[in-house]
Enzyme design. Structure first.
Site, short mmCIF file in Angstrom:
data_model
loop_
_atom_site.label_atom_id
_atom_site.label_comp_id
_atom_site.label_asym_id
_atom_site.label_seq_id
_atom_site.Cartn_x
_atom_site.Cartn_y
_atom_site.Cartn_z
N HIS A 261 0.85 -1.19 0.00
CA HIS A 261 0.00 0.00 0.00
C HIS A 261 0.89 1.23 0.00
O HIS A 261 1.94 1.24 0.65
CB HIS A 261 -0.91 0.00 1.24
CG HIS A 261 -2.09 0.88 1.09
ND1 HIS A 261 -2.02 2.23 1.31
CD2 HIS A 261 -3.35 0.62 0.68
CE1 HIS A 261 -3.21 2.75 1.08
NE2 HIS A 261 -4.03 1.79 0.68
N ASP A 315 -7.81 -5.51 0.07
CA ASP A 315 -8.30 -6.43 -0.96
C ASP A 315 -7.92 -7.88 -0.71
O ASP A 315 -8.40 -8.77 -1.41
CB ASP A 315 -7.76 -6.00 -2.33
CG ASP A 315 -8.43 -4.73 -2.80
OD1 ASP A 315 -9.63 -4.59 -2.57
OD2 ASP A 315 -7.74 -3.88 -3.38
N1 CMC Z 1 4.23 -7.46 -4.30
C1 CMC Z 1 5.57 -7.43 -4.38
N2 CMC Z 1 6.29 -6.30 -4.21
C2 CMC Z 1 5.63 -5.18 -3.93
C3 CMC Z 1 4.23 -5.15 -3.83
C4 CMC Z 1 3.52 -6.35 -4.02
N3 CMC Z 1 2.19 -6.40 -3.94
N4 CMC Z 1 3.83 -3.89 -3.56
C5 CMC Z 1 4.94 -3.16 -3.51
N5 CMC Z 1 6.02 -3.91 -3.73
C6 CMC Z 1 7.43 -3.48 -3.74
C7 CMC Z 1 7.76 -2.90 -5.12
O1 CMC Z 1 8.23 -3.88 -6.00
C8 CMC Z 1 8.79 -1.88 -4.76
O2 CMC Z 1 10.02 -2.53 -4.54
P1 CMC Z 1 11.40 -1.81 -4.94
O3 CMC Z 1 11.47 -0.58 -4.11
O4 CMC Z 1 12.45 -2.83 -4.58
O5 CMC Z 1 11.31 -1.53 -6.41
C9 CMC Z 1 8.30 -1.32 -3.42
O6 CMC Z 1 7.56 -2.39 -2.83
C10 CMC Z 1 7.40 -0.11 -3.54
O7 CMC Z 1 6.35 -0.43 -4.45
P2 CMC Z 1 5.61 0.60 -5.38
O8 CMC Z 1 4.95 -0.13 -6.51
O9 CMC Z 1 6.54 1.72 -5.74
O10 CMC Z 1 4.52 1.15 -4.39
P3 CMC Z 1 3.32 2.08 -4.75
O11 CMC Z 1 3.05 2.88 -3.54
O12 CMC Z 1 3.53 2.82 -6.02
O13 CMC Z 1 2.14 1.04 -5.04
C11 CMC Z 1 0.40 -0.50 -4.74
C12 CMC Z 1 1.20 0.66 -4.11
C13 CMC Z 1 -0.81 -0.78 -3.88
C14 CMC Z 1 -0.11 -0.08 -6.13
C15 CMC Z 1 1.32 -1.74 -4.84
O14 CMC Z 1 1.69 -2.15 -3.54
C16 CMC Z 1 0.69 -2.88 -5.61
O15 CMC Z 1 0.73 -2.88 -6.85
N6 CMC Z 1 0.07 -3.87 -4.89
C17 CMC Z 1 -0.61 -4.96 -5.55
C18 CMC Z 1 -1.97 -4.52 -6.05
C19 CMC Z 1 -2.95 -4.32 -4.92
O16 CMC Z 1 -3.08 -5.15 -4.04
N7 CMC Z 1 -3.69 -3.19 -4.98
C20 CMC Z 1 -4.70 -2.84 -3.99
C21 CMC Z 1 -4.26 -1.64 -3.21
S1 CMC Z 1 -5.17 -1.34 -1.71
C22 CMC Z 1 -6.78 -1.01 -2.20
C23 CMC Z 1 -6.96 0.12 -3.13
O17 CMC Z 1 -6.26 1.13 -3.07
O18 CMC Z 1 -7.83 0.00 -3.95
#
Ligand code: CMC
Length: 378
Positions: A261, A315
Site C-alpha cells: 500500500h 483487498d
Molecule cells: N508485491 C511485491 N512487491 C511489492 C508489492 C507487491 N504487492 N507492492 C509493492 N512492492 C514493492 C515494489 O516492488 C517496490 O520494490 P522496490 O522498491 O524494490 O522496487 C516497493 O515495494 C514499492 O512499491 P511501489 O509499486 O513503488 O509502491 P506504490 O506505492 O507505487 O504502489 C500498490 C502501491 C498498492 C499499487 C502496490 O503495492 C501494488 O501494486 N500492490 C498490488 C496490487 C494491490 O493489491 N492493490 C490494492 C491496493 S489497496 C486497495 C486500493 O487502493 O484500492
C-alpha cells in the site's frame, strides 16, 4: 519561476485539505471523521457511517431514520435505465456496466444546482440508493433473468443481497456484508477519490463525478485487486505451492495481489477486520481451503517483504468473504464501488465547499522548435 520536483504518482503531495478521513500508515490506524474504523465496524451501519462522512457528524435517531427512509424509497431504477442495461453485452465487465449506468442516471437529472442543499441531498440519496440496484440488475440480466424489485422491508445490505440472489440473506451474512461496506466506504486521497475531486472541481454534476471515480476504481492496482486475489489463490491451489509461487513472483518482479500500500507500512487495519469476518463466515457456513492458502501467503510475504513494509491490504481478505457469500468474483469491485460512492460524495461536497479547479503543471521533457516535415519526405 518556481522549480518543482516531479513525484511519480504524486507520492507525498497533498492534493486537498480534508476532514473526512485519516490514515496513520505506520501505526495502522484509519479514522472516519475522527472515529476509529474498528469502532464503526462494531457499532455502526453502512448508512449511518455514510451520513457521518457526508454531513460530518453522526446523525441523531431522527436524522438517521429520515435518511434511511429516503434511501429506501429511491432504490428503484428507471425502466429506461433498466432497458439500456439490457442492451449491454453479458460478457462486459460489471464495472463498465456500472460506470455507464451511473453516467446515464445523470441524463435524467441534468439540472446542476450545486449550491442548493436540497439538490446535494437528493443526489446523495439517489446515488447511494440506486447503485446497488444497478449492480444487482446487471448481474441478473446478464444471466438472462429479469431484475428483481428492491424490498422495502429489508435494510440496505440485506436488500442488496436479496436483489442479487433472489432470496433473503442469512442475517449474519447480511450484517457482515454491511460491515464490509463500512470498511470500504472511504480512504483519504486514493486514486478514485482523487479522480472524483478533479471531476467535481469542474462543477459538473455528481453523476459524472461518480462515473469517473467508478472508472478509476476498476483498475487492478486499485479496487480491481480483490478479483485478482481470488484468481491468484485458485491458481496457487494448495498450501505447498505458496512459497514457490511467491518466490517466482519476486524473481519476475511481479506484484503479489492484495499486498502493499502506498500509505500503510503495516497490515491494513481493514484487512485485520476482514480476516475476522471471514473466520466468522467459515465457522457458520463451512471451511474454505483458500483461507489456509491465504494465511500461508501472509506468512511467506511477511518473511520476504515485511522489511519493505509490504503487508496484506484491504483487498486480500475481502474476496474470501464475498466468495463465501456466493458472490461472483467480477462483482467484488462493483461492491467496493457500492460502498465507496458515499466516500466520493463526501469528497464531492467538501470540494464544492471550497472549490478551485484542479490544474496542476507538468515537467515538459519533449523537443522544441521542431520543423514540420512534409509527408512525402518522412
Ligand atoms: N508485491 C511485491 N512487491 C511489492 C508489492 C507487491 N504487492 N507492492 C509493492 N512492492 C514493492 C515494489 O516492488 C517496490 O520494490 P522496490 O522498491 O524494490 O522496487 C516497493 O515495494 C514499492 O512499491 P511501489 O509499486 O513503488 O509502491 P506504490 O506505492 O507505487 O504502489 C500498490 C502501491 C498498492 C499499487 C502496490 O503495492 C501494488 O501494486 N500492490 C498490488 C496490487 C494491490 O493489491 N492493490 C490494492 C491496493 S489497496 C486497495 C486500493 O487502493 O484500492
Amino acid at each position: 519561476m518556481m522549480v518543482c520536483e516531479y513525484k511519480p504518482g504524486l507520492e507525498g503531495i497533498p492534493a486537498a485539505q480534508s476532514s473526512i478521513s485519516y490514515v496513520d500508515g505506520q501505526k495502522g490506524i484509519l479514522e472516519y471523521r475522527g472515529i476509529r474504523i474498528e469502532e464503526l465496524a462494531e457499532k455502526s451501519t453502512f448508512l449511518e457511517t455514510a451520513y457521518l462522512l457526508i454531513w460530518g457528524e453522526l446523525p441523531s435517531q431522527q436524522e438517521l431514520q429520515a435518511f434511511e427512509h429516503e434511501v429506501r424509497h429511491h432504490r428503484r431504477i428507471k425502466y429506461r435505465i433498466r432497458d439500456m442495461m439490457k442492451c449491454f453485452p453479458e460478457s462486459g465487465h460489471p464495472m463498465d456496466a456500472l460506470q455507464a449506468s451511473a453516467a446515464a442516471l445523470g441524463l435524467f437529472y441534468s439540472l446542476r444546482d450545486l449550491h442548493n442543499p436540497a439538490y446535494i441531498r437528493d443526489s446523495v440519496v439517489r446515488l447511494i440508493a440506486t447503485i446497488p440496484t444497478m449492480v444487482a440488475a446487471f448481474q441478473l440480466m446478464r444471466k438472462g433473468n429479469d431484475p428483481v424489485r428492491p424490498r422495502d422491508d429489508l435494510d440496505y445490505s440485506a436488500n442488496f443481497l436479496y436483489m442479487l440472489n433472489e432470496q433473503e440473506p442469512d442475517p449474519l451474512a447480511a450484517r457482515i456484508f454491511d460491515i464490509c461496506l463500512i470498511l470500504h466506504v472511504e480512504h483519504t486521497m486514493n486514486a478514485s477519490t482523487f479522480s472524483a475531486r478533479v471531476t467535481a472541481s469542474t462543477l459538473t454534476d455528481p453523476y459524472a463525478v461518480v462515473a469517473s471515480a467508478v472508472g478509476t476504481l476498476g483498475g487492478p492496482l486499485h479496487g480491481g485487486a480483490n478479483e485478482e486475489v481470488i484468481q491468484m489463490l485458485e491458481e496457487i491451489g494448495s498450501v505447498e505451492n505458496v512459497r514457490p509461487y511467491i518466490e517466482d513472483c519476486l524473481q519476475r518482479k511481479s506484484k503479489i495481489m492484495g499486498f502493499g500500500h502506498r500509505v500503510y507500512k503495516v497490515k491494513d487495519p481493514r484487512a485485520t477486520i476482514l480476516q475476522k469476518l471471514a473466520e466468522q463466515l467459515f465457522e457458520k457456513f463451512g471451511y474454505d481451503k483458500y483461507y489456509d492458502i491465504a494465511q500461508e501467503m501472509e506468512r511467506v510475504v511477511e518473511e520476504k517483504l515485511g522489511g519493505k513494509g509490504i503487508y496484506p491490504n484491504v483487498d486480500f481478505y475481502s474476496g474470501l468473504v464475498y466468495r463465501k457469500m456466493g458472490i461472483p468474483t467480477d462483482l467484488f469491485t462493483p461492491i467496493f464501488a457500492i460502498a465507496r460512492v458515499a466516500g466520493w460524495l463526501a469528497h464531492w461536497k467538501e470540494q464544492l465547499a471550497e472549490n478551485r479547479i484542479f490544474r496542476p503543471t507538468q515537467v515538459y521533457n519533449g523537443h522544441h522548435e521542431v520543423s514540420y516535415i512534409p509527408i512525402d519526405q518522412r
